[in-house]
Every structure is written in structure tokens, then in C-alpha cells.
Enzyme design. Structure first.
Site, PDB file in Angstrom:
ATOM      1  N   ASP A  60       0.914  -1.400  -0.118  1.00 36.64           N
ATOM      2  CA  ASP A  60       0.020   0.054  -0.044  1.00 36.64           C
ATOM      3  C   ASP A  60       0.900   1.395   0.095  1.00 36.64           C
ATOM      4  O   ASP A  60       1.813   1.575   0.817  1.00 36.64           O
ATOM      5  CB  ASP A  60      -0.712  -0.139   1.287  1.00 36.64           C
ATOM      6  CG  ASP A  60      -1.812   1.119   0.980  1.00 36.64           C
ATOM      7  OD1 ASP A  60      -2.554   1.358   0.291  1.00 36.64           O
ATOM      8  OD2 ASP A  60      -2.003   2.020   2.386  1.00 36.64           O
ATOM      9  N   THR A  93      -3.075   5.547  -4.286  1.00 39.02           N
ATOM     10  CA  THR A  93      -1.882   6.376  -3.313  1.00 39.02           C
ATOM     11  C   THR A  93      -0.602   6.209  -4.205  1.00 39.02           C
ATOM     12  O   THR A  93       0.017   7.272  -4.260  1.00 39.02           O
ATOM     13  CB  THR A  93      -1.844   5.818  -1.978  1.00 39.02           C
ATOM     14  OG1 THR A  93      -1.823   4.481  -1.874  1.00 39.02           O
ATOM     15  CG2 THR A  93      -3.058   6.181  -1.175  1.00 39.02           C
ATOM     16  N   THR A  94      -0.131   4.857  -4.632  1.00 41.06           N
ATOM     17  CA  THR A  94       1.036   4.851  -5.352  1.00 41.06           C
ATOM     18  C   THR A  94       0.986   5.671  -6.640  1.00 41.06           C
ATOM     19  O   THR A  94       2.077   6.388  -7.038  1.00 41.06           O
ATOM     20  CB  THR A  94       1.336   3.218  -5.604  1.00 41.06           C
ATOM     21  OG1 THR A  94       0.991   2.659  -4.453  1.00 41.06           O
ATOM     22  CG2 THR A  94       2.687   3.264  -6.316  1.00 41.06           C
ATOM     23  N   ASP A 397      -9.066  -0.603   1.506  1.00 43.26           N
ATOM     24  CA  ASP A 397      -8.880   0.046   0.399  1.00 43.26           C
ATOM     25  C   ASP A 397     -10.001  -0.527  -0.686  1.00 43.26           C
ATOM     26  O   ASP A 397     -10.796   0.190  -1.331  1.00 43.26           O
ATOM     27  CB  ASP A 397      -7.620  -0.549  -0.529  1.00 43.26           C
ATOM     28  CG  ASP A 397      -6.456   0.401   0.108  1.00 43.26           C
ATOM     29  OD1 ASP A 397      -6.634   1.407   0.996  1.00 43.26           O
ATOM     30  OD2 ASP A 397      -5.387   0.390  -0.212  1.00 43.26           O
TER      31      ASP A 397
END
Length: 557
Positions: A60, A93-94, A397
Site C-alpha cells: 500500500d 496512493t501509489t 482499500d
């Protein structure tokens, strides 16, 4: 641009011009490089060991960057950016970190070619605005009556890069059912799906497939005494936020007693007060008592005699959710407006069943089918705690993704389809402009391709060839109306080919893509605006303190 490094009269250091920009870009790229290899369904995991030796194994992006001890101020902006994306959307998020760092690299290249940062910033803003408009008009698959397939596919896409990717069919069903169970309607009549209403518990042992969804609320608590019933049907639940212990005088209260017999009477009255309180609660017909604080042996005796299940030390957060689900009122004191003590039957909550279950080595309390509002809990099973923590992050998520799809009712194709389409569109849009923003928009279009390129590299595919194929398809879809259906084409990373992402069920919430482009642009602009960094040197501690004086023998006369 001149780069200077001066020592200030203030007692600090000043870095300005090209040097500070170079430092900022290097710091941002360093953070992005840490998370780059974890992007996509075949991304790799990171093992993070903190200063006390605790190990976290995760894929994550938000978790990885938040655990890094980042010193550089520009890199900290990217860390906050990932956390913002996690709060707002819950996934992507990445992507947002990689995109922001790539935009910075492209902007730095333009600055080296003597283009002013102000022109680059206005170009990036225009490109971001156009990109969002293009997604909304051309790339969105909207559906007012969302069928379950879209929800399941969105959840599977979110899980594909995580540890539970292999069992994504099983977990996608669980996540979609959990999210639909906690539906709320606000005062405007809009449907809301609070992720926090789904309680996630972890129990190690067993395989991931043994995880289960409970129609109700599961608590990591047990009954206070083994003599109490472990199963109560048609439960009437009292939610208390005070101590069920023997009443004692408050601190600072002095009682002067002349006769020793009176002392015994005081003790007896303290016991009687406790019994009266318990009887007030039991008189309402309650059969389950939950309290956030303690229950002592005397109170336990009365509860056992009344055949009531008592649970102590329930977390306040859990108690609030139970009260909301069962229709109970959290009672902080028995005192009423008249100064007497009373407990109303209307404060009780109702559920079909409350029972204590054994899962692995732990005992759990399960409140099934609460009467007021539906609730859901997921019990995750796994081989060890590292795996369970990562499973929890993956499920969280996926819950966020399903929530966004249910609330916005819009999805976009995944697998780099949106980025490739935007890249072609923005390149064409840039050539239609005669202002100096043209170059910045062209670089923005180039930067967007970092996502499909990284996806292909992580899957051990030929990134150059795959991205070229992808761009050719999207160019055809935008120039030839008969080939408009090619706009859904994305990467198939298992076979190393391109495919129709929409037909393959690779879908993401439209909000995730739109927000990640907006946030990445804002972060890149905020770092690009910096052309001067002033660092004040920390104050040196004066060496003449008491400890040093003792050690040096100055106080020995």
C-alpha cells in the site's frame, strides 16, 4: 538561472535558483522510486522495519510513504499527498506519488530549457483542467442502477495488486455485501456508505478463505463471568458509559464517625447503593449489559443472579457503533433532571441474537441482526500477523473503492487506458495552442505515460512496445469515429498484450483518477513554485550546565 548558496547573517543557510529546484526534484523522485515497483497487479511488496524492530510487509503506497522517515521538506509534500489521496478516495496512493514526481521531472527539464516556472505552472493547471473535463466527458462509464458486476469488478481491480489478489472473487463478494449492508440515507435523501461502520477483526490461524462476513457487529470482548449465559436471543441491550462497581466516597470526602457501628452502616449503604443501581437497570427487562468501564465482583453476582450477560471494557468507539445499530442510547449516568436515579426502557437497544463465539484462540462477542440499522463485520483469517495486517489494508482499500462507486455511480477503465487516452488528447490539444503553455501541456501529456510504463515494467514486459501499441489504439479511437470503441483499451499484464479493459472488468472509480490527477498537479506546482530555501541552523546547547559542572569538578570548591 544563477544558483547560489550563501550563509545568512541570521545564522542559517540559503539555497536558491536551480540548485534548490534540483534538490526538490531529487527528493521527490527518491520517494517515488521507493513505491514505483509496488504499482499494479504484479507489483512487489516492501518490508519496512521501524526503529523498535516492528516489521510491516505491505504493498500500500500510503502505508509505505508514511512509514519512511522523510527529512526533506519537498519529499514530505509527497508523503502528505499520498495520505490525502488515502483519506479522500482510499485507493490510488501509489499512482498519485509516481505521477507527481514525474510531473516535477518534466517541469525541471523545461526550466533547464529556459522556460519560466510561471509559464509551466499555468500550463500544468490548464492541462489538469482539460484532463479532468476529458475524463468526465469521454472516459466515464456511468450507470444509475449499478449492477453488482461493476461493483465486484471495481473491488477485484483494487485487490488485484494486494496479498488477497488470488482470492479476489471471494473477498470482492464479501466487501460488496458488507458495504451494501451499511447503507445510510442522509437528510437530503442521498445514500451514504460509511466505511467505518464495517468492523474488521483479525484472528490468525486458518486460511484466507476461512474469513467470513457477519450480519451484525463483532466485538473483541468476552462475557465478564463464566456463569453468565453465552447466548441470548431477542437481546435487550443496555449501553453504559460508567462504572458498575461498589459505590465509594469521592476523593477528599471526610466522614467523621463517633460510633464504630456507624462505620459498618456506611459500608452497608455503599453496597445497597450498588444493588439499587443494578436493580434499576434490570427492572427494564435487560438481558445484555455492555459497559465501557469495569464491573466488580459484587455487581457480577447480581448480574449472574438476574441471568444477564455482562461485558466490560468495551471500546467507546465500538460502543457508539453498537448503540447506533441497535437503537440504544449510551447512558453516562443514572441521574435524571429531578436529582433521582432512573433507567428508562427506551434507552435499550434490540438485536435478534447476542452470542459468544470461539474463533481460533480468541473469544468474540457477535451481535447479530441489530434492529435499528443494519451493520456488518468481517473476520479475517490468515497465517500470521503480517499477513493479517496487509489483508486488513487491502480490504479497507476495496471497501473505500466500492463506497466511491456506489456514491458517485461512475467508473473508468483501468490498466493505463485513461492515462494513454489523456496523453494523446493533451498532445493534440497542446498543438492547438499558440501560447507558451504549449510546451508545459506537452510535457504533462508525456508525464502521464509513466503509469502504463511502470505497470509494464513491473510485469516484466517490454514497456516501450506495449505503450506504443496502447498509444496507437487510443490515437485511432480519437481520430477515427468508427474506431471509438478502442478508447477502452488498456494493458493485460498477465499475457503482456493490450485488451479491452471494460470487457475484461478492469474498472476503477472515476473519482480516484480525477482526484489523483488534481492532487498530483497541485503537489507538483507547490514544489515547482519554490525557488529559495532558507534553513536556520539549530541553536547549540550551552555547555555550561549543572551536569557538566559536576563532572568537571567545578563545584568542588
Amino acid at each position: 538561472m544563477s544558483s547560489q548558496q550563501k550563509t545568512l547573517a541570521l545564522g542559517g543557510e540559503r539555497v536558491s535558483g536551480a540548485e534548490v529546484r534540483k534538490q526538490n526534484v531529487t527528493a521527490a523522485v527518491a520517494v517515488a522510486n521507493v513505491v514505483k515497483s509496488s504499482l499494479g497487479p504484479v507489483g512487489l511488496d516492501k518490508m519496512l522495519v521501524d526503529d523498535v524492530g516492528d516489521v510491516t510487509v505491505t504493498n500500500d503506497g500510503a502505508t509505505i510513504v508514511s512509514m519512511l522517515e522523510v527529512e526533506h521538506p519537498a519529499a514530505k509534500i509527497l508523503v502528505e499527498l499520498a495520505q490525502l489521496q488515502d483519506q479522500e478516495v482510499g485507493d490510488g496512493t501509489t499512482t498519485v506519488v509516481i505521477l507527481a514526481s514525474e510531473l516535477l521531472k518534466c517541469a525541471d527539464q523545461l526550466v533547464k530549457e529556459k522556460i519560466h516556472p510561471t509559464s509551466i505552472i499555468s500550463g500544468f493547471r490548464l492541462a489538469s483542467k482539460e484532463a479532468v473535463r476529458y475524463i468526465k466527458e469521454n472516459m466515464v462509464i456511468s450507470s444509475d442502477d449499478l449492477d453488482t458486476d461493476i461493483l465486484l469488478n471495481s473491488a477485484k481491480t483494487s485487490m488485484s495488486s494486494k496479498i488477497i489478489g488470488a482470492e479476489s472473487d471471494f473477498f470482492a463478494n464479501m466487501v460488496v455485501n458488507a458495504m451494501q449492508a451499511v447503507k445510510r440515507t442522509n437528510s437530503k435523501g442521498d445514500a451514504r456508505y460509511p466505511v467505518k461502520a464495517v468492523n474488521i477483526l483479525k484472528a490468525h490461524g486458518g486460511s484466507a478463505k476461512e474469513s467470513r462476513l457477519i450480519d451484525g457487529y463483532a466485538l473483541n470482548c468476552t462475557v465478564a463471568s463464566q456463569q453468565m449465559p453465552k447466548r441470548v436471543e431477542n437481546a435487550k441491550i443496555a449501553c453504559l458509559d460508567f462504572d458498575l462497581r461498589k459505590a465509594r466516597m469521592k476523593m477528599g470526602v471526610h466522614v467523621l464517625v463517633d460510633n464504630p457501628d456507624n462505620l459498618e452502616e456506611i459500608r452497608q449503604r455503599e453496597s445497597d447503593l450498588t444493588k439499587e443501581r443494578i436493580n434499576l437497570i434490570l427492572a427494564t427487562g435487560v438481558n445484555v449489559v455492555l459497559t465501557t468501564q469495569g464491573i466488580d465482583d459484587l455487581c457480577l453476582k447480581y448480574l449472574v443472579e438476574g441471568g444477564v450477560m455482562g461485558v466490560r471494557r468495551v471500546l467507546k468507539e465500538d460502543m457508539k457503533r453498537i448503540a447506533r445499530a441497535t437503537g440504544a442510547t449510551m447512558v453516562m449516568t443514572l441521574a435524571n433532571m429531578e436529582g433521582d436515579e432512573a433507567y428508562e426502557a427506551s434507552s435499550l437497544g434490540h438485536a435478534q441474537l447476542v452470542e459468544q463465539e470461539r474463533v481460533c484462540d480468541d473469544e468474540l462477542l457477535v451481535i447479530s441482526k441489530p434492529k435499528a440499522k443494519s451493520s456488518a463485520s468481517i473476520i479475517l483469517r490468515g497465517a500470521n500477523l503480517f499477513m493479517l495486517d496487509e489483508m486488513e489494508r487491502a480490504v479497507h482499500d476495496a471497501l473505500c473503492v466500492v463506497k466511491r462507486v456506489l456514491e458517485s455511480k461512475t467508473v473508468v477503465p483501468g490498466g493505463g487506458a485513461v492515462e494513454a487516452a489523456l496523453s494523446i488528447y493533451l498532445e493534440n490539444y497542446a498543438t492547438s495552442l499558440s501560447s507558451r503553455e504549449q510546451l508545459a501541456i506537452a510535457e504533462f501529456a508525456k508525464a502521464l505515460l509513466v503509469i502504463p510504463k511502470t505497470l509494464a515494467v513491473n510485469a516484466a514486459c517490454d514497456a516501450t512496445e506495449l505503450v506504443a501499441k496502447l498509444r496507437a489504439f487510443h490515437n485511432a479511437s480519437q481520430t477515427d469515429e468508427s474506431k471509438a470503441a478502442l478508447k477502452w483499451v488498456g494493458l493485460d499484464l498477465t499475457s503482456g498484450q493490450v485488451r479491452d479493459s471494460k470487457a475484461a472488468g478492469v474498472l476503477e472509480p472515476a473519482m480516484s483518477k480525477i482526484k489523483s490527477i488534481k492532487f498530483a498537479t497541485e503537489a507538483a506546482i507547490s514544489i515547482l513554485r519554490i525557488d529559495d530555501m532558507i534553513k536556520i541552523t539549530p541553536k547549540q546547547e550551552d555547555g555550561n550546565n549543572y551536569g557538566n559542572a559536576v563532572r568537571s569538578g567545578q563545584l568542588n570548591g
